[in-house]
Design a protein around this motif. Structure first.
Motif, PDB file in Angstrom:
ATOM      1  N   VAL A  66       0.951  -1.079  -0.105  1.00  0.00           N
ATOM      2  CA  VAL A  66      -0.054  -0.040   0.080  1.00  0.00           C
ATOM      3  C   VAL A  66       0.841   1.184  -0.128  1.00  0.00           C
ATOM      4  O   VAL A  66       0.703   2.411  -0.605  1.00  0.00           O
ATOM      5  N   VAL A  67       1.905   1.226   0.798  1.00  0.00           N
ATOM      6  CA  VAL A  67       2.910   2.556   0.946  1.00  0.00           C
ATOM      7  C   VAL A  67       3.437   2.590  -0.637  1.00  0.00           C
ATOM      8  O   VAL A  67       3.672   3.697  -0.939  1.00  0.00           O
ATOM      9  N   GLN A  68       3.911   1.525  -1.359  1.00  0.00           N
ATOM     10  CA  GLN A  68       4.477   1.373  -2.441  1.00  0.00           C
ATOM     11  C   GLN A  68       3.351   2.263  -3.480  1.00  0.00           C
ATOM     12  O   GLN A  68       3.792   2.992  -4.243  1.00  0.00           O
ATOM     13  N   ARG A  69       2.128   1.747  -3.376  1.00  0.00           N
ATOM     14  CA  ARG A  69       1.307   2.209  -4.343  1.00  0.00           C
ATOM     15  C   ARG A  69       0.965   3.720  -4.010  1.00  0.00           C
ATOM     16  O   ARG A  69       0.920   4.602  -5.120  1.00  0.00           O
ATOM     17  N   VAL A  70       1.036   4.107  -2.635  1.00  0.00           N
ATOM     18  CA  VAL A  70       0.855   5.747  -2.403  1.00  0.00           C
ATOM     19  C   VAL A  70       2.050   6.447  -3.311  1.00  0.00           C
ATOM     20  O   VAL A  70       1.774   7.401  -3.801  1.00  0.00           O
ATOM     21  N   LEU A  71       3.335   6.006  -2.851  1.00  0.00           N
ATOM     22  CA  LEU A  71       4.346   6.759  -3.756  1.00  0.00           C
ATOM     23  C   LEU A  71       4.415   6.581  -5.152  1.00  0.00           C
ATOM     24  O   LEU A  71       4.854   7.698  -5.539  1.00  0.00           O
ATOM     25  N   GLN A  72       4.006   5.639  -5.926  1.00  0.00           N
ATOM     26  CA  GLN A  72       3.719   5.564  -6.970  1.00  0.00           C
ATOM     27  C   GLN A  72       2.822   6.414  -7.478  1.00  0.00           C
ATOM     28  O   GLN A  72       2.961   6.942  -8.877  1.00  0.00           O
ATOM     29  N   ASN A  73       1.709   6.624  -7.024  1.00  0.00           N
ATOM     30  CA  ASN A  73       0.638   7.675  -7.407  1.00  0.00           C
ATOM     31  C   ASN A  73       1.224   8.770  -7.361  1.00  0.00           C
ATOM     32  O   ASN A  73       1.077   9.704  -8.297  1.00  0.00           O
ATOM     33  N   LEU A  74       1.960   9.417  -6.475  1.00  0.00           N
ATOM     34  CA  LEU A  74       2.558  10.645  -6.410  1.00  0.00           C
ATOM     35  C   LEU A  74       3.720  10.950  -7.462  1.00  0.00           C
ATOM     36  O   LEU A  74       3.359  11.906  -8.008  1.00  0.00           O
ATOM     37  N   LEU A  75       4.395  10.134  -7.724  1.00  0.00           N
ATOM     38  CA  LEU A  75       5.544  10.067  -8.795  1.00  0.00           C
ATOM     39  C   LEU A  75       4.641  10.022 -10.159  1.00  0.00           C
ATOM     40  O   LEU A  75       5.140  10.682 -11.067  1.00  0.00           O
ATOM     41  N   ASP A  76       3.651   9.397 -10.378  1.00  0.00           N
ATOM     42  CA  ASP A  76       3.012   9.389 -11.658  1.00  0.00           C
ATOM     43  C   ASP A  76       2.350  10.687 -11.999  1.00  0.00           C
ATOM     44  O   ASP A  76       2.265  10.864 -13.192  1.00  0.00           O
ATOM     45  N   GLU A  77       2.099  11.602 -11.099  1.00  0.00           N
ATOM     46  CA  GLU A  77       1.814  13.006 -11.534  1.00  0.00           C
ATOM     47  C   GLU A  77       2.774  13.888 -10.940  1.00  0.00           C
ATOM     48  O   GLU A  77       2.523  15.035 -11.021  1.00  0.00           O
ATOM     49  N   GLY A  78       4.111  13.621 -11.305  1.00  0.00           N
ATOM     50  CA  GLY A  78       5.145  14.359 -11.202  1.00  0.00           C
ATOM     51  C   GLY A  78       5.461  14.994  -9.892  1.00  0.00           C
ATOM     52  O   GLY A  78       6.160  16.178  -9.653  1.00  0.00           O
ATOM     53  N   LEU A 111      -5.621   7.450   0.432  1.00  0.00           N
ATOM     54  CA  LEU A 111      -4.386   7.862   1.190  1.00  0.00           C
ATOM     55  C   LEU A 111      -3.547   8.803   0.276  1.00  0.00           C
ATOM     56  O   LEU A 111      -2.861   9.646   0.829  1.00  0.00           O
ATOM     57  N   THR A 112      -3.485   8.697  -0.935  1.00  0.00           N
ATOM     58  CA  THR A 112      -2.758   9.499  -1.952  1.00  0.00           C
ATOM     59  C   THR A 112      -3.223  11.033  -1.588  1.00  0.00           C
ATOM     60  O   THR A 112      -2.462  12.034  -1.848  1.00  0.00           O
ATOM     61  N   SER A 113      -4.711  11.153  -1.663  1.00  0.00           N
ATOM     62  CA  SER A 113      -5.251  12.523  -1.686  1.00  0.00           C
ATOM     63  C   SER A 113      -5.047  12.818  -0.116  1.00  0.00           C
ATOM     64  O   SER A 113      -4.718  14.329  -0.283  1.00  0.00           O
ATOM     65  N   GLN A 114      -4.872  12.344   0.830  1.00  0.00           N
ATOM     66  CA  GLN A 114      -4.360  12.944   2.000  1.00  0.00           C
ATOM     67  C   GLN A 114      -3.172  13.552   2.081  1.00  0.00           C
ATOM     68  O   GLN A 114      -2.730  14.561   2.515  1.00  0.00           O
ATOM     69  N   VAL A 115      -2.090  12.627   1.356  1.00  0.00           N
ATOM     70  CA  VAL A 115      -0.720  12.971   1.546  1.00  0.00           C
ATOM     71  C   VAL A 115      -0.463  14.238   0.403  1.00  0.00           C
ATOM     72  O   VAL A 115       0.217  15.102   0.655  1.00  0.00           O
ATOM     73  N   ARG A 116      -1.425  14.455  -0.640  1.00  0.00           N
ATOM     74  CA  ARG A 116      -1.248  15.422  -1.532  1.00  0.00           C
ATOM     75  C   ARG A 116      -1.551  16.599  -0.640  1.00  0.00           C
ATOM     76  O   ARG A 116      -1.036  17.723  -1.161  1.00  0.00           O
ATOM     77  N   VAL A 117      -2.569  16.717   0.071  1.00  0.00           N
ATOM     78  CA  VAL A 117      -2.788  17.794   0.839  1.00  0.00           C
ATOM     79  C   VAL A 117      -1.872  18.107   1.846  1.00  0.00           C
ATOM     80  O   VAL A 117      -1.617  19.312   2.032  1.00  0.00           O
ATOM     81  N   ALA A 118      -1.229  17.378   2.418  1.00  0.00           N
ATOM     82  CA  ALA A 118      -0.182  17.547   3.463  1.00  0.00           C
ATOM     83  C   ALA A 118       1.067  18.037   2.503  1.00  0.00           C
ATOM     84  O   ALA A 118       1.822  18.878   3.074  1.00  0.00           O
ATOM     85  N   LEU A 119       1.103  17.637   1.378  1.00  0.00           N
ATOM     86  CA  LEU A 119       2.435  18.195   0.607  1.00  0.00           C
ATOM     87  C   LEU A 119       1.964  19.492  -0.438  1.00  0.00           C
ATOM     88  O   LEU A 119       2.753  19.583  -1.234  1.00  0.00           O
ATOM     89  N   GLY A 120       0.822  20.024   0.007  1.00  0.00           N
ATOM     90  CA  GLY A 120       0.290  21.147  -0.894  1.00  0.00           C
ATOM     91  C   GLY A 120       1.035  22.082  -1.052  1.00  0.00           C
ATOM     92  O   GLY A 120       1.350  22.764  -2.281  1.00  0.00           O
ATOM     93  N   ARG A 121       1.793  22.686  -0.125  1.00  0.00           N
ATOM     94  CA  ARG A 121       2.883  23.814  -0.196  1.00  0.00           C
ATOM     95  C   ARG A 121       4.049  23.356  -1.054  1.00  0.00           C
ATOM     96  O   ARG A 121       4.254  24.121  -1.977  1.00  0.00           O
ATOM     97  N   ALA A 122       4.592  22.273  -1.041  1.00  0.00           N
ATOM     98  CA  ALA A 122       5.631  21.882  -1.934  1.00  0.00           C
ATOM     99  C   ALA A 122       5.117  21.597  -3.362  1.00  0.00           C
ATOM    100  O   ALA A 122       5.790  21.949  -4.444  1.00  0.00           O
TER     101      ALA A 122
END
Length: 702
Positions: free
Chosen positions: A538-550, A576-587
């Motif tokens: 699951v962690v791998q999939r979340v990281l792949q989703n983030l990388l997939d969108e740059g 989980l990817t959506s929540q991580v993107r919110v946390a990384l929103g500033r970056a």
């Protein structure tokens, strides 16, 4: 303060470090010679030093590999010119004061040059002096000055293209910031050097003119002083003072001629061959047996003509013929040695039974090259592509956040000789052609001229380009092309492929290695997440989703903390990817809109948002399918999105679509078909401190 400075100066002298005082001391001595009388012995010492200095400068110029290796030459040219003029002034004073006593009045050096070199005949001395002056002034100095002038002009014209090439290498990860800074400094030094040489050549020209005037003044002044003040006969006065003046002129003009020759050698260097001038001449003039054989044949034919100096011609023909035979023999031995070396290294393969070792795993990343590109990846042939690939992996790890699999390089005889192929897990994801020894001139869209070469496209970004010969490199940079060599073309294409497929390169093994690396600094943080809260997959999939969108994953602490916080409520990778993107929103926003600039984005018309929310409500999570929307609306959505994104990029703005959070994932997957570079952000991902301005609305009635 004055006392401290005195102590520092005394410490400098006590340490014996007199190098800092050498140059000022020399200048003071040179200027002193113009006003202080010198005895004949001192003149002999300084004239001998002048000759030795000119010989050292000539040898230093011959052994310099590049012009910048002798960058102090313009300053030396000024100092040596000033030294010769000072010696002329000092010797003129002695000649006019003591010339009536005989030819040795101004020292042994002037006497030797004025008596022995021209046989005591002042008419011959005048002719020799004029010839040397003309050679120095008209031929060598004028030619070297013209070359320096043209070199300075073309170096300045080529500076923008060279700077663009350095920026391209830096952005592709082929060089670091320190290397880029060093190359920029070298370019600036080249322009300064040729500009200084252009001005310094005027010193030698003025010195030649001054030598002629000094000669005339000394002869006329000597006649006046000898006849009127010392009651000498006109013939005797003319002989004494003219011989002394000729000796003085020759002892100054011969070092001037040597210095001018050194200037010509420095500015006429061409190419980046790591050899000095002597090695280049021997290798390029005497290294071709065919040239030597033809020369020997022509000399032999001329030597057999009646009335010609047969012995001299035939002797030289025999010597050059022997040199040609020896060169051919040496090249044959070198070729035979080069052919035997690989054959001796190859061991005969034995017939063995098949085993599991014959089942080779598929390489994650592979680079296959045709046989003409093998020198690029062969260390024995000075290939630097392997070093560049290591630099790419390091830059990728620093920018994206994980270490990708190594690139496995092999030759493939099925490819065209100059072709290469990039594979990902055994499947081709990129291909192109490169020509070692040639350069790819890429048109960034604002070039000012056309080049002769083979038209093509840049394999990494699809820009129009031309393969050109090495001799057109400077001209291409002047026209505004970005010029790169064959190795850079392959490395840039590979870097683009790696960045484009970053999510596929993050396998289970890379994800575990990344977590192990984070655990060295925060072991409890990783332990609470994997495997207690989430599985590694699951962690791998979340990281792949983030990388997939740059989105890079460098901030792994924030990612792990966010996953640990929301893992008890959901195990869905999309949620989980959506929540991580919110946390990384500033970056994420900072990557698209650096600084605190206003965010100019594209938005959806509210009615269209409601329709899409209803249509996508029944779509499976993570499917990215738009099956709930009628085809006409889907086509309109794709078309208007592409048009809006095109307008954004034409204005120099990133193509960003701002949508509600529940629509972001599906719209991002679907709209990539319309515009691959489109970034879809959720409203919750935007920091509260950023200002938003909508520049286009998709679905609005025109």
């Amino acid at each position: 303060m004055a006392q401290a400075q005195t102590l520092d100066f005394g410490a400098l002298l006590s340490r014996g470090n007199l190098k800092a005082l050498a140059a000022p001391g020399l200048i003071v001595i040179i200027l002193s010679m113009m006003v202080l009388p010198l005895p004949p012995f001192a003149l002999d010492v300084f004239f001998t030093f002048n000759i030795a200095m000119s010989v050292m400068v000539l040898l230093a110029a011959m052994y310099a590999i590049r012009p910048l290796d002798f960058s102090v030459f313009p300053t030396i040219l000024l100092v040596t010119t000033l030294l010769r003029l000072s010696l002329n002034v000092a010797s003129t004073r002695v000649v006019l004061l003591e010339g009536h006593t005989g030819p040795g009045a101004a020292g042994k050096v002037i006497e030797a040059f004025g008596h022995f070199l021209v046989g005591g005949n002042y008419a011959v001395g005048i002719v020799v002096f004029i010839i040397l002056t003309l050679i120095n002034f008209v031929v060598i100095t004028k030619g070297a000055g013209r070359i320096a002038e043209v070199g300075a002009r073309f170096t300045l014209d080529a500076m923008p293209g060279k700077q663009m090439a350095i920026d391209a290498d830096l952005n592709a990860g082929l060089i670091g910031e320190d290397e880029a800074r060093k190359r920029r400094a070298t370019i600036a030094e080249e322009a300064d050097f040729y500009g200084s040489m252009d001005g310094a050549s005027k010193f030698v020209r003025g010195d030649a003119v001054a030598g002629i005037l000094i000669l005339l003044i000394n002869v006329i002044g000597g006649l006046i002083v000898g006849v009127l003040q010392h009651d000498m006969e006109v013939a005797q006065a003319a002989k004494n003072y003219t011989l002394l003046t000729i000796g003085d002129g020759l002892v100054a003009q011969i070092p001037a001629l040597i210095i001018s020759t050194a200037a010509g050698l420095v500015v006429t260097r061409v190419g980046e061959d790591e050899r000095d001038i002597g090695q280049q001449v021997i290798g390029q003039v005497f290294g071709n047996p065919a040239v030597l054989v033809l020369t020997a044949g022509i000399l032999a034919i001329m030597g057999m003509i009646p009335g010609m100096p047969n012995f001299v011609f035939l002797l030289l023909a025999g010597g050059i013929g022997f040199l040609a035979w020896w060169t051919l023999k040496r090249q044959a031995v070198e070729a035979e040695t080069a052919e035997k070396a690989p054959a001796e290294e190859e061991a005969p393969a034995e017939n063995k039974e098949a085993s599991w070792s014959d089942v080779a795993p598929v390489d994650v990343l592979g680079l296959e090259v045709g046989y003409r590109l093998i020198p690029l990846v062969d260390k024995g042939q000075d290939g630097d592509l392997l070093k560049r690939i290591r630099g790419l992996r390091k830059k990728f790890a620093q920018e994206v956040g994980f270490l990708s699999a190594p690139v496995h390089i092999r030759d493939n005889l099925e490819l065209k000789p100059n072709a290469y192929r990039i594979t990902l897990k055994g499947v081709e994801v990129g291909q192109g052609e490169a020509y070692p020894g040639s350069y790819l001139a890429i048109n960034p869209g604002r070039v000012t001229g056309k080049l002769a070469g083979t038209a093509t496209t840049d394999p990494a970004f699809g820009l129009p380009a031309i393969w050109i010969e090495a001799g057109l490199r400077e001209q291409a940079q002047v026209f505004g092309y970005t010029v790169v060599d064959a190795g850079t073309v392959v490395a840039t294409h590979l870097n683009h492929v790696i960045l484009s497929h970053a999510s596929e390169l993050l396998g289970r093994q890379e994800a575990q290695a990344l977590l192990d690396h984070i655990a060295k600094d925060a072991p409890k943080l990783v332990e609470d997440l994997v495997p207690k809260a989430l599985s590694l997959s699951v962690v791998q999939r979340v990281l792949q989703n983030l990388l997939d969108e740059g989105v890079n994953i460098r901030d792994m602490r924030t990612i792990i903390e966010t996953l640990a916080e929301h893992a008890q409520r959901s195990q869905d990778p999309m949620e989980l990817t959506s929540q991580v993107r919110v946390a990384l929103g500033r970056a994420i926003v900072q990557q698209l809109y650096p600084g605190n600039a206003e965010m100019q984005v594209i938005a959806l018309e509210p009615g269209l948002e409601r329709i899409l929310a209803q249509a996508l409500g029944g779509a499976p999570a993570g499917s990215g399918e738009m099956s709930g929307i009628e085809p006409g609306l889907a086509d309109t959505l794709l078309r208007e999105t592409a048009a809006a994104a095109q307008r954004q990029e034409n204005l120099g703005l990133p193509a960003v679509l701002l949508v509600p959070g529940h629509l972001r994932w599906l719209l991002s997957r679907f709209l990539r078909r319309a515009w691959p570079n489109l970034k879809v952000l959720a409203n919750a991902e935007i920091p509260e401190s950023r200002t938003i301005r909508v520049t286009a609305i998709i679905g609005a009635k025109q």
